[in-house]
Design an enzyme around this catalytic site. Structure first.
Site, PDB file in Angstrom:
ATOM      1  N   GLU A 205       0.828  -1.215   0.000  1.00  0.00           N
ATOM      2  CA  GLU A 205       0.000   0.000   0.000  1.00  0.00           C
ATOM      3  C   GLU A 205       0.859   1.260   0.000  1.00  0.00           C
ATOM      4  OE1 GLU A 205      -2.335  -0.567   3.542  1.00  0.00           O
ATOM      5  OE2 GLU A 205      -3.526  -2.176   2.652  1.00  0.00           O
ATOM      6  N   GLY A 207       2.016   4.880  -0.494  1.00  0.00           N
ATOM      7  CA  GLY A 207       1.303   6.139  -0.725  1.00  0.00           C
ATOM      8  C   GLY A 207       2.304   7.224  -1.042  1.00  0.00           C
ATOM      9  N   CYS A 274      -4.192  33.623   9.993  1.00  0.00           N
ATOM     10  CA  CYS A 274      -4.086  34.304  11.287  1.00  0.00           C
ATOM     11  C   CYS A 274      -3.671  33.372  12.420  1.00  0.00           C
ATOM     12  CB  CYS A 274      -5.430  34.935  11.614  1.00  0.00           C
ATOM     13  SG  CYS A 274      -6.772  33.727  11.595  1.00  0.00           S
TER      14      CYS A 274
HETATM   15  C1  PLP Z   1      -3.577   1.459   6.147  1.00  0.00           C
HETATM   16  C2  PLP Z   1      -2.651   2.351   5.398  1.00  0.00           C
HETATM   17  N1  PLP Z   1      -1.974   1.850   4.350  1.00  0.00           N
HETATM   18  C3  PLP Z   1      -1.123   2.625   3.629  1.00  0.00           C
HETATM   19  C4  PLP Z   1      -0.938   3.952   3.934  1.00  0.00           C
HETATM   20  C5  PLP Z   1       0.018   4.746   3.087  1.00  0.00           C
HETATM   21  O1  PLP Z   1       1.133   5.123   3.805  1.00  0.00           O
HETATM   22  P1  PLP Z   1       2.349   5.875   3.111  1.00  0.00           P
HETATM   23  O2  PLP Z   1       1.800   7.068   2.442  1.00  0.00           O
HETATM   24  O3  PLP Z   1       3.248   6.208   4.240  1.00  0.00           O
HETATM   25  O4  PLP Z   1       2.991   4.896   2.157  1.00  0.00           O
HETATM   26  C6  PLP Z   1      -1.617   4.515   5.006  1.00  0.00           C
HETATM   27  C7  PLP Z   1      -1.402   5.927   5.358  1.00  0.00           C
HETATM   28  O5  PLP Z   1      -1.854   6.491   6.291  1.00  0.00           O
HETATM   29  C8  PLP Z   1      -2.505   3.699   5.753  1.00  0.00           C
HETATM   30  O6  PLP Z   1      -3.177   4.205   6.799  1.00  0.00           O
END
Ligand code: PLP
Length: 349
Positions: A205, A207, A274
């Site tokens: 996963e 991101g 602000c």
């Molecule tokens: C369950 C889960 N998977 C993957 C990610 C992606 O993480 P990253 O952007 O650090 O790769 C997040 C980010 O909050 C997440 O909560």
């Protein structure tokens, strides 16, 4: 991403609809998050998402009840909490027992819940998930978490439970100083060394590591205020546009677009909002800039626009995509009239 065959890890009904609209098949969607509402669970089951990562027994019972109502078997994995410190900022470290995330491995809680899934007529076990945090710049916590996951999964399998998938989460960090690329090779080598001789389907996963470097926030200098201690370079972007420096004391590389050999002074680069916490950078050696000069804030492609708000009734920046040399306005800037038009004044005559 959809065209490249990627799935999506989502944490809300909105992100689910966004992923589906982008053309990601429902079967390649993983629904994460500690607080899925019944409506979100219903939508996930109606759309046939591939995997729902449950984070508590209470949530699992809601998923089960809704699946039972509809005569279905919901595909669930459980996100476990291995009680590991990711070594990242405390607000984005998610692997310790003290955080709201996951089901503790310790004390047999994860096992009891996984057994519950197997005994249910309306849940089907997809496996285990772990995500210990974001912006990890050291691979050691990943290694510890994955070893804990393997030990648990192997143990579950030896006890006869199905564990088809191990979802390894995201978290690989980037270098906000812009000197090094995310080390996918080292991460890949770690995963290979741990999982090559194991028979699990793996989920990833990523991101930030794939998104951050794709976005630059452009802002214009408004004024400079000089003091004995430092300068304040006041720009037209603010914490409402890029929250990370304010929220996490995050560092973003910032440079004037027009490069030159100007003398540098210690400066805070601040927005017009602000709040004293409204800054993009503090104590930077930064060249003096002219009013109207464009300044680039790098690595704004992750946790940037998506965390932006209209605080102080400031229209959020337009978003421009440059792809294969073509410029696309993918999110126009709202006019103030449009912002006000989204609201309803019950007292207007
Ligand atoms: C369950 C889960 N998977 C993957 C990610 C992606 O993480 P990253 O952007 O650090 O790769 C997040 C980010 O909050 C997440 O909560």
């Amino acid at each position: 991403m959809a065209a490249q065959g990627a799935g999506a890890d989502i944490v809300s009904a909105g992100e689910m609809q966004r992923a589906l609209a982008a053309g990601i098949p429902a079967s390649d969607i993983v629904f994460s998050g500690v607080g899925k509402t019944d409506d979100e669970i219903r939508l996930a089951l109606a759309k046939n998402v591939g995997q729902i990562n449950a984070e508590s027994q209470a949530e699992l019972k809601h998923i089960e009840a809704i699946a039972a109502e509809w005569g279905l078997k919901a595909p669930v994995a459980i996100r476990v909490n291995p009680d590991i410190d990711a070594g990242s900022h405390e607000k984005i470290s998610t692997g310790q027992k003290s955080t709201k995330f996951g089901i503790p491995i310790e004390g047999g809680e994860a096992e009891a819940i996984y057994r519950y899934i197997h005994e249910s007529d309306h849940l089907s076990a997809r496996g285990l998930a772990v995500h210990i945090g974001s912006q990890l710049t050291d691979l050691a916590p990943f290694k510890k978490a994955y070893q804990a996951l393997i030990a648990l999964a192997d143990d579950f399998r030896s006890k006869g439970y199905d564990v088809p998938i191990l979802d390894l989460g995201g978290g690989l960090g980037i270098d906000y100083h812009g000197e090094e690329a995310p080390d996918f090779a080292a991460y890949g080598a770690l995963v290979t060394s741990l999982f090559a001789d194991k028979d699990y389907r793996l989920g990833f996963e990523p991101g930030r590591s794939i998104a951050a470097d794709n976005g630059i926030l452009l802002t214009s200098a408004l004024y400079t205020k000089e003091s004995d201690e430092k300068d304040f370079i006041i720009v037209d972007a603010a914490m409402n546009d890029l929250l990370r420096p304010t929220l996490y004391e995050a560092y973003h590389r910032i440079e004037p677009v027009q490069q030159s050999n100007r003398a540098k002074r210690t400066s805070d680069i601040v927005g017009p909002v602000c709040e004293t916490g409204d800054y993009l950078a503090r104590g930077r050696d930064f060249p003096s800039v002219e009013s109207g000069e464009v300044i680039a804030v790098f690595n704004a492609g992750a946790y940037g626009s998506v965390m932006a708000s209209q605080y102080n009734t400031r229209a959020m920046p337009a978003e421009i995509l440059i792809h294969d040399g073509t410029v696309h306005v993918i999110k126009p800037r709202k006019s103030i009239e449009e912002i006000l038009g989204d609201e309803h004044n019950p007292f207007a005559s």
